[in-house]
Design an enzyme around this catalytic site. Structure first.
Site, PDB file in Angstrom:
ATOM      1  N   LEU A  24       0.830  -1.209   0.000  1.00  0.00           N
ATOM      2  CA  LEU A  24       0.000   0.000   0.000  1.00  0.00           C
ATOM      3  C   LEU A  24       0.862   1.256   0.000  1.00  0.00           C
ATOM      4  CD1 LEU A  24      -2.686  -1.255   2.557  1.00  0.00           C
ATOM      5  CD2 LEU A  24      -2.804  -1.297   0.043  1.00  0.00           C
ATOM      6  N   ASN A  50      -0.550  -4.813   3.917  1.00  0.00           N
ATOM      7  CA  ASN A  50       0.794  -4.272   3.701  1.00  0.00           C
ATOM      8  C   ASN A  50       1.745  -4.951   4.671  1.00  0.00           C
ATOM      9  OD1 ASN A  50       2.262  -2.053   2.208  1.00  0.00           O
ATOM     10  ND2 ASN A  50       2.880  -1.581   4.309  1.00  0.00           N
ATOM     11  N   ARG A  51       3.014  -5.104   4.240  1.00  0.00           N
ATOM     12  CA  ARG A  51       4.017  -5.743   5.116  1.00  0.00           C
ATOM     13  C   ARG A  51       3.993  -5.105   6.497  1.00  0.00           C
ATOM     14  NH1 ARG A  51      10.143  -5.310   3.192  1.00  0.00           N
ATOM     15  NH2 ARG A  51       9.535  -3.112   3.228  1.00  0.00           N
ATOM     16  N   SER A  52       4.101  -3.774   6.533  1.00  0.00           N
ATOM     17  CA  SER A  52       3.980  -3.109   7.834  1.00  0.00           C
ATOM     18  C   SER A  52       2.540  -2.616   7.982  1.00  0.00           C
ATOM     19  CB  SER A  52       4.969  -1.949   7.955  1.00  0.00           C
ATOM     20  OG  SER A  52       5.280  -1.432   6.691  1.00  0.00           O
ATOM     21  N   ALA A  94       9.696  -3.942  -8.044  1.00  0.00           N
ATOM     22  CA  ALA A  94      10.031  -5.068  -8.917  1.00  0.00           C
ATOM     23  C   ALA A  94      11.252  -5.795  -8.357  1.00  0.00           C
ATOM     24  CB  ALA A  94      10.330  -4.532 -10.309  1.00  0.00           C
ATOM     25  N   SER A 107       0.166   2.409 -15.896  1.00  0.00           N
ATOM     26  CA  SER A 107       0.826   3.696 -16.131  1.00  0.00           C
ATOM     27  C   SER A 107      -0.076   4.848 -15.727  1.00  0.00           C
ATOM     28  CB  SER A 107       1.186   3.850 -17.608  1.00  0.00           C
ATOM     29  OG  SER A 107       1.752   5.129 -17.800  1.00  0.00           O
ATOM     30  N   GLY A 109       1.196   7.008 -13.002  1.00  0.00           N
ATOM     31  CA  GLY A 109       1.714   7.511 -11.737  1.00  0.00           C
ATOM     32  C   GLY A 109       0.648   7.514 -10.656  1.00  0.00           C
ATOM     33  N   LYS A 145       4.349  -2.202 -21.312  1.00  0.00           N
ATOM     34  CA  LYS A 145       4.567  -1.110 -20.345  1.00  0.00           C
ATOM     35  C   LYS A 145       6.014  -0.621 -20.411  1.00  0.00           C
ATOM     36  CE  LYS A 145       4.186   1.821 -17.048  1.00  0.00           C
ATOM     37  NZ  LYS A 145       4.899   1.735 -15.837  1.00  0.00           N
ATOM     38  N   HIS A 158       6.344   1.446 -23.452  1.00  0.00           N
ATOM     39  CA  HIS A 158       5.664   2.718 -23.154  1.00  0.00           C
ATOM     40  C   HIS A 158       6.646   3.657 -22.460  1.00  0.00           C
ATOM     41  CE1 HIS A 158       3.834   5.345 -20.144  1.00  0.00           C
ATOM     42  NE2 HIS A 158       2.792   5.465 -20.945  1.00  0.00           N
ATOM     43  N   ASN A 159       7.345   3.153 -21.467  1.00  0.00           N
ATOM     44  CA  ASN A 159       8.278   4.008 -20.721  1.00  0.00           C
ATOM     45  C   ASN A 159       9.466   4.421 -21.584  1.00  0.00           C
ATOM     46  OD1 ASN A 159       6.500   3.315 -18.697  1.00  0.00           O
ATOM     47  ND2 ASN A 159       8.061   3.090 -17.147  1.00  0.00           N
ATOM     48  N   GLU A 162       8.271   7.148 -23.641  1.00  0.00           N
ATOM     49  CA  GLU A 162       8.189   8.320 -22.746  1.00  0.00           C
ATOM     50  C   GLU A 162       9.554   9.022 -22.675  1.00  0.00           C
ATOM     51  OE1 GLU A 162       6.359   7.309 -18.911  1.00  0.00           O
ATOM     52  OE2 GLU A 162       7.984   8.386 -17.946  1.00  0.00           O
ATOM     53  N   ARG A 214      20.366  11.195 -21.130  1.00  0.00           N
ATOM     54  CA  ARG A 214      20.248  11.331 -19.665  1.00  0.00           C
ATOM     55  C   ARG A 214      21.559  10.921 -19.010  1.00  0.00           C
ATOM     56  NH1 ARG A 214      14.414   9.580 -17.247  1.00  0.00           N
ATOM     57  NH2 ARG A 214      13.106  10.508 -18.842  1.00  0.00           N
ATOM     58  N   ARG A 218      34.036  -7.269 -43.199  1.00  0.00           N
ATOM     59  CA  ARG A 218      33.927  -8.477 -42.364  1.00  0.00           C
ATOM     60  C   ARG A 218      34.461  -9.701 -43.096  1.00  0.00           C
ATOM     61  NH1 ARG A 218      29.050 -10.115 -41.418  1.00  0.00           N
ATOM     62  NH2 ARG A 218      29.461 -11.078 -39.398  1.00  0.00           N
TER      63      ARG A 218
HETATM   64  P1  NAP Z   1       6.407   2.585  -2.756  1.00  0.00           P
HETATM   65  O1  NAP Z   1       5.558   3.772  -2.493  1.00  0.00           O
HETATM   66  O2  NAP Z   1       7.863   2.662  -2.514  1.00  0.00           O
HETATM   67  O3  NAP Z   1       5.814   1.360  -1.920  1.00  0.00           O
HETATM   68  C1  NAP Z   1       6.428   0.129  -1.935  1.00  0.00           C
HETATM   69  C2  NAP Z   1       5.543  -0.910  -1.228  1.00  0.00           C
HETATM   70  O4  NAP Z   1       6.192  -2.175  -1.358  1.00  0.00           O
HETATM   71  C3  NAP Z   1       5.342  -0.644   0.253  1.00  0.00           C
HETATM   72  O5  NAP Z   1       4.017  -0.942   0.552  1.00  0.00           O
HETATM   73  C4  NAP Z   1       6.307  -1.643   0.897  1.00  0.00           C
HETATM   74  O6  NAP Z   1       5.893  -2.101   2.149  1.00  0.00           O
HETATM   75  C5  NAP Z   1       6.227  -2.794  -0.062  1.00  0.00           C
HETATM   76  N1  NAP Z   1       7.389  -3.689  -0.008  1.00  0.00           N
HETATM   77  C6  NAP Z   1       8.655  -3.412  -0.364  1.00  0.00           C
HETATM   78  N2  NAP Z   1       9.441  -4.481  -0.202  1.00  0.00           N
HETATM   79  C7  NAP Z   1       8.647  -5.482   0.271  1.00  0.00           C
HETATM   80  C8  NAP Z   1       8.874  -6.829   0.622  1.00  0.00           C
HETATM   81  N3  NAP Z   1      10.080  -7.382   0.510  1.00  0.00           N
HETATM   82  N4  NAP Z   1       7.823  -7.547   1.079  1.00  0.00           N
HETATM   83  C9  NAP Z   1       6.602  -6.998   1.180  1.00  0.00           C
HETATM   84  N5  NAP Z   1       6.316  -5.720   0.841  1.00  0.00           N
HETATM   85  C10 NAP Z   1       7.341  -4.967   0.397  1.00  0.00           C
HETATM   86  O7  NAP Z   1       6.251   2.076  -4.278  1.00  0.00           O
HETATM   87  P2  NAP Z   1       5.213   2.546  -5.412  1.00  0.00           P
HETATM   88  O8  NAP Z   1       5.674   3.828  -6.012  1.00  0.00           O
HETATM   89  O9  NAP Z   1       3.827   2.445  -4.895  1.00  0.00           O
HETATM   90  O10 NAP Z   1       5.474   1.429  -6.528  1.00  0.00           O
HETATM   91  C11 NAP Z   1       4.955   0.114  -6.426  1.00  0.00           C
HETATM   92  C12 NAP Z   1       5.180  -0.569  -7.760  1.00  0.00           C
HETATM   93  O11 NAP Z   1       4.483   0.148  -8.786  1.00  0.00           O
HETATM   94  C13 NAP Z   1       6.652  -0.608  -8.186  1.00  0.00           C
HETATM   95  O12 NAP Z   1       6.908  -1.809  -8.877  1.00  0.00           O
HETATM   96  C14 NAP Z   1       6.756   0.547  -9.144  1.00  0.00           C
HETATM   97  O13 NAP Z   1       7.807   0.402 -10.075  1.00  0.00           O
HETATM   98  C15 NAP Z   1       5.390   0.493  -9.813  1.00  0.00           C
HETATM   99  N6  NAP Z   1       4.944   1.744 -10.438  1.00  0.00           N
HETATM  100  C16 NAP Z   1       5.132   2.935  -9.808  1.00  0.00           C
HETATM  101  C17 NAP Z   1       4.695   4.109 -10.424  1.00  0.00           C
HETATM  102  C18 NAP Z   1       4.856   5.445  -9.739  1.00  0.00           C
HETATM  103  O14 NAP Z   1       4.607   6.467 -10.411  1.00  0.00           O
HETATM  104  N7  NAP Z   1       5.254   5.488  -8.474  1.00  0.00           N
HETATM  105  C19 NAP Z   1       4.045   4.052 -11.658  1.00  0.00           C
HETATM  106  C20 NAP Z   1       3.833   2.817 -12.243  1.00  0.00           C
HETATM  107  C21 NAP Z   1       4.282   1.672 -11.624  1.00  0.00           C
HETATM  108  P3  NAP Z   1       6.359  -1.358   3.531  1.00  0.00           P
HETATM  109  O15 NAP Z   1       5.342  -0.269   3.749  1.00  0.00           O
HETATM  110  O16 NAP Z   1       6.268  -2.424   4.560  1.00  0.00           O
HETATM  111  O17 NAP Z   1       7.745  -0.860   3.326  1.00  0.00           O
END
Ligand code: NAP
Length: 479
Positions: A12, A34-36, A78, A130, A132, A184, A187-188, A191, A289, A448
């Site tokens: 979450l 959620n883990r925590s 990931a 996608s 955000g 996806k 897509h990135n 982008e 970049r 070659r």
């Molecule tokens: P985030 O805010 O950093 O949250 C990460 C979540 O993963 C937290 O709930 C965390 O739990 C949990 N987690 C991490 N390691 C874990 C483990 N070993 N076991 C169980 N839970 C674990 O990440 P986010 O931005 O929401 O992104 C989540 C996914 O969506 C990623 O794969 C990201 O690449 C993808 N994504 C992100 C975006 C974006 O714009 N942010 C867009 C598209 C896709 P805790 O609370 O316990 O730490």
């Protein structure tokens, strides 16, 4: 615990929380975990009244809350975190249940996980999301992989929470196993190219036309009302119009000019090399970049001589702006075309049946590369499912023909003045590669054969040939 939840979301963070809220706002009962546990509690405390949530503190409680077949969505980082969560939940599930990975997983990991879980009777649905943080809440673009059978169950839910354009949902089944995450990833990559092209256009308008950031913001606002209309052009105008509250300087001038490149853009380029897909505009955007971030090297060589030219008059600047618009549009068509062709190449490699019209359709809303011309790309592939390039579609071909002179003039102006435009240049070179009658690859083949006896094909008869290069010269022989 009663099994009442249509879907469960674990993880979450920013994305997971907002996706869970989106499902709930659309009338689904959502189990959240959620883990925590503090994050789960916080979600219920702040957003609990938005819909029907079932908070769960343990994995067992979470799984018990899900209706059968269970639909469990993972929204964590990931890689190792995703594997850890799958390992935790898979043993608690039964054949027919579905694990959806909505994170940005590498498609090859998704293929591996799908195969392993299929053996256990579970559906693993790698899903690209996608848009955000805001998209996750208001309606993202959702690229779904995995089996068609799983999509029959999940599709209506994804379509309901996705962005809508002209009443059509921006969610679809892309293809089996890793196809959703592959699309996806591309897509990135697109982008990256789109952002770099826009940035190069800005740089030219600033350095060649001599406009201020505020003036360029107005140029972009105008472009956004035309064929370049897109989310990225729209936000570019906002960023350029913004002034730094502290200094009063244009915001763009107080930001360090070094950009990073994270997973998916880089993965696109790495994968393109394996597939022999020349996504050169995407690659140049990624390398641009990386180069921007090489601050020591840049500091060491700043001030080396480059091109110079007198500043443009106001009238010349207006003419130049129109040239840049053509160059940006034509380069953008090439960048999207390269990405779409890469998807076709991957589909051939992995046996995916991907409809590019559908891909363009679900990119029209919710995602970062949403753009008005995607509707025409959708229509082009809908009209001709065998289309291999947008250059084969009449309207795009005409636009690219019209752009010829201004596009080349823009790249030439940049070269004469010593302004780097790697993505514009790569896009133009790609176009010229496609239209060339003969490429110097013939000479490469000769080289070659000379140093490595690699053999070559001839233009006038079949077979592989090798020339005996050492004197005395002898006629070539079939290899
Ligand atoms: P985030 O805010 O950093 O949250 C990460 C979540 O993963 C937290 O709930 C965390 O739990 C949990 N987690 C991490 N390691 C874990 C483990 N070993 N076991 C169980 N839970 C674990 O990440 P986010 O931005 O929401 O992104 C989540 C996914 O969506 C990623 O794969 C990201 O690449 C993808 N994504 C992100 C975006 C974006 O714009 N942010 C867009 C598209 C896709 P805790 O609370 O316990 O730490």
């Amino acid at each position: 615990m009663n099994a009442t939840a249509a879907i469960g979301v674990t993880g979450l963070g920013v994305m997971g929380r907002n996706l869970a809220r989106n499902f709930a706002r659309n009338g689904y009962t959502v189990a959240v975990h959620n883990r925590s546990a503090s994050r789960t509690r916080a979600l219920i405390e702040v957003y609990g009244d938005e819909g029907a949530f079932v908070p769960a503190e343990t994995a067992e409680e979470f799984v018990a809350a899900l209706e059968r077949p269970r639909r469990l969505m993972i929204m964590v980082q990931a890689g190792a975190a995703t594997d850890a969560v799958i390992d935790e939940f898979a043993p608690l599930l039964e054949p027919g249940d579905m694990i959806i990975d909505g994170g940005n997983a590498h498609y090859s990991d998704t293929r591996r996980r799908e195969a392993a879980l299929r053996e256990r009777g579970l559906h693993f649905v790698g899903t690209g999301v996608s848009g955000g943080e805001e998209g996750a809440l208001e309606g993202p673009s959702i690229m779904v992989g995995g089996s068609a059978e799983a999509y029959d169950v999940l599709g209506p839910m994804f379509e309901k929470i996705s962005a809508k354009v002209d009443g059509e949902p921006c969610a679809a089944h892309i293809g089996s196993d890793g196809a959703g995450h592959f699309v996806k990833m591309v897509h990135n990559g697109i982008e990256y190219a789109d952002m770099q092209l826009i940035a190069e256009a800005y740089d030219l308008l600033r350095q060649v036309a001599g406009y201020t950031p505020a003036e360029i913001a107005n140029v972009f606002r105008g472009w956004n009302r035309g064929r370049l209309g897109s989310y990225l052009v729209e936000i570019t105008a906002e960023v350029l119009a913004h002034t730094d509250a502290e200094t009063g300087a244009p915001f763009v001038d107080i930001v360090a000019d070094a950009a990073g490149q994270k997973g998916t853009g880089r993965w696109t380029v790495q994968t393109a090399l394996d597939l022999a897909s020349p996504v050169t505009a995407i690659a140049q955007a990624t390398f641009a970049r990386a180069a921007s971030g090489q601050s020591e090297l840049r500091a060491a060589y700043a001030g080396l001589p480059g091109g110079t030219r007198p500043p443009l008059s106001r009238t010349e600047a207006e003419r130049f702006t129109s040239q840049v618009e053509h160059a940006l549009y034509a380069s953008k068509v090439i960048a999207y075309d390269q990405g779409l062709k890469m998807i076709q190449d991957a589909a051939a490699e992995y046996g995916w049946k991907i409809d590019l019209g559908t891909v363009a359709r679900i990119w029209r809303g919710g995602c970062i590369i949403r753009a008005s011309f995607l509707d025409r790309i959708r229509a082009a592939y809908a009209a001709d499912r065998e289309l291999v390039s947008l250059l084969g579609e009449m309207e795009f071909a005409m636009e690219i023909t019209d752009a010829q002179v201004p596009w080349r003039e823009t790249v030439a102006s940049a070269a004469r003045r010593g302004i780097p435009v790697p993505a514009f240049s790569a896009a133009l070179a790609h176009y010229d590669t496609l239209r060339a009658d003969r490429l110097p690859a013939a000479l490469l083949q000769g080289q070659r054969d000379y140093f490595g006896a690699h053999t070559y094909l001839r233009t006038d008869r079949p077979g592989a040939f090798h020339t005996h290069w050492a004197a005395p010269a002898r006629p070539e022989t079939p290899a």
